[in-house]
Motif scaffolding. Structure first.
Motif, PDB file in Angstrom:
ATOM      1  N   ASN A 129       6.393   8.139   0.125  1.00 17.23           N
ATOM      2  CA  ASN A 129       6.339   8.086   1.617  1.00 17.23           C
ATOM      3  C   ASN A 129       7.308   7.650   2.400  1.00 17.23           C
ATOM      4  O   ASN A 129       7.177   7.364   3.635  1.00 17.23           O
ATOM      5  CB  ASN A 129       4.871   7.591   1.981  1.00 17.23           C
TER       6      ASN A 129
ATOM      7  N   VAL B 173       7.160  -1.655  -0.098  1.00 17.19           N
ATOM      8  CA  VAL B 173       7.156  -0.399  -0.820  1.00 17.19           C
ATOM      9  C   VAL B 173       6.713  -0.681  -2.181  1.00 17.19           C
ATOM     10  O   VAL B 173       7.368  -1.619  -2.705  1.00 17.19           O
ATOM     11  CB  VAL B 173       8.317   0.419  -0.835  1.00 17.19           C
TER      12      VAL B 173
ATOM     13  N   GLU C  31       0.762  -1.123  -0.134  1.00 14.13           N
ATOM     14  CA  GLU C  31      -0.025  -0.084   0.027  1.00 14.13           C
ATOM     15  C   GLU C  31       0.770   1.233   0.145  1.00 14.13           C
ATOM     16  O   GLU C  31       0.584   2.227  -0.600  1.00 14.13           O
ATOM     17  CB  GLU C  31      -0.916  -0.073   1.085  1.00 14.13           C
ATOM     18  N   LYS C  32       1.782   1.214   0.747  1.00 16.00           N
ATOM     19  CA  LYS C  32       2.878   2.457   0.989  1.00 16.00           C
ATOM     20  C   LYS C  32       3.609   2.510  -0.503  1.00 16.00           C
ATOM     21  O   LYS C  32       4.118   1.496  -1.008  1.00 16.00           O
ATOM     22  CB  LYS C  32       3.926   2.343   1.881  1.00 16.00           C
ATOM     23  N   ASN C  33       3.847   3.708  -1.016  1.00 17.48           N
ATOM     24  CA  ASN C  33       4.621   3.880  -2.360  1.00 17.48           C
ATOM     25  C   ASN C  33       5.873   4.844  -1.838  1.00 17.48           C
ATOM     26  O   ASN C  33       6.094   5.228  -0.691  1.00 17.48           O
ATOM     27  CB  ASN C  33       3.990   4.139  -3.328  1.00 17.48           C
TER      28      ASN C  33
ATOM     29  N   GLU D  31      10.137  -2.225   5.390  1.00 15.24           N
ATOM     30  CA  GLU D  31       8.783  -1.819   5.238  1.00 15.24           C
ATOM     31  C   GLU D  31       8.647  -2.454   3.480  1.00 15.24           C
ATOM     32  O   GLU D  31       9.492  -2.089   2.841  1.00 15.24           O
ATOM     33  CB  GLU D  31       8.727  -0.263   5.064  1.00 15.24           C
TER      34      GLU D  31
END
Length: 267
Positions: free
Chosen positions: A207, A236, A202-204, A234
């Motif tokens: 961020n 990414v 979900e995080k790209n 994390e």
């Protein structure tokens, strides 16, 4: 280099036979040597003082005296070799006519390698030699400090990896380690941000912090990076604006590493 017919090495000669053994990973590891083919790559290992022997066809020797003179000045053994033998040593469809036996350039990862770095790429079980070589090449271009072949990744001295790196394997510090999880835990303990390229995350990258020391992790072509291999870090994703579902690992690595380079070098 002698060029009389009787001094031309054949595919049955002991020197050629021993060099052919280096097409096998086991022999490369036991002898700490590998094969390098093509004029550009051979010149790189000659300049790096890693070349030990060079096998050339007569046609190549006639057209490339400058390279061979440089090698001879460094007391590297040069052998004129029949075309079929050089073709077998080259392991390509269109060999250039020159192959060198060289000392290995990739060694086992040590903690000091991590301490000396701030921008690292980790290959987690990347099996395809073309992808692996391409990642080495783009890591070199993007200014990475270190590339780590971890887990069951392809042997970095595989001929296809070396060719796909286009010489970058000789420019960049490359190390290997059998455990992906161990590598990631170690860099995490040393204060690196660990980012795992994952098309489903979900995080790209908009961020995350790419200015401070960090590691990009690129996973296996089929299953990516497993949770078992990544106890820290994390996940990414790369933004995709069109209809493509995903990117192959070499393309993803190129985008991620250049995003890092842009952040590191921006004012």
């Amino acid at each position: 280099m002698k060029s009389t017919e009787e001094n031309v090495l054949t595919i049955r000669s002991t020197k050629v036979s021993r060099a052919l053994d280096l097409l096998n990973k086991k022999d490369r590891e036991e002898r700490a040597e590998f094969l390098v083919e093509g004029s550009h790559a051979v010149e790189e290992v000659v300049d790096a003082n890693l070349a030990k022997q060079i096998f050339v066809t007569r046609n190549f020797a006639r057209a490339n005296n400058e390279l061979l003179s440089k090698a001879a000045s460094k007391r590297i053994s040069i052998f004129e070799t029949e075309d079929i033998a050089v073709e077998k040593l080259s392991d390509t469809l269109s060999p250039q006519g020159i192959v060198a036996v060289a000392d290995l350039v990739v060694t086992e990862l040590e903690e000091q390698d991590l301490i000396d770095s701030s921008f690292i790429a980790v290959l987690s079980n990347v099996r395809d030699p073309g992808n692996a070589g391409a990642i080495i090449r783009v890591a070199d271009a993007a200014g990475a400090d270190l590339v780590i072949f971890a887990g069951t990744s392809v042997d970095p001295h595989n001929g296809k990896v070396v060719r796909a790196s286009a010489g970058s394997i000789f420019n960049l510090k490359i190390r290997k380690n059998k455990q992906v999880s161990e590598v990631l835990q170690n860099v995490n303990d040393l204060g690196f941000n660990v980012y795992i390229a994952d098309g489903q995350a979900e995080k790209n990258w908009a961020n995350i912090d790419l200015k401070n020391k960090h590691v990009w992790v690129f996973g296996n072509e089929a299953w990516g990076v497993s949770d078992e291999d990544a106890p820290v870090g994390e996940r990414v994703s790369i933004p995709i604006f069109g209809k493509a579902e995903s990117l192959n690992v070499a393309t993803a690595a190129a985008l991620c590493l250049y995003e890092s380079a842009k952040s590191i070098h921006s004012k």
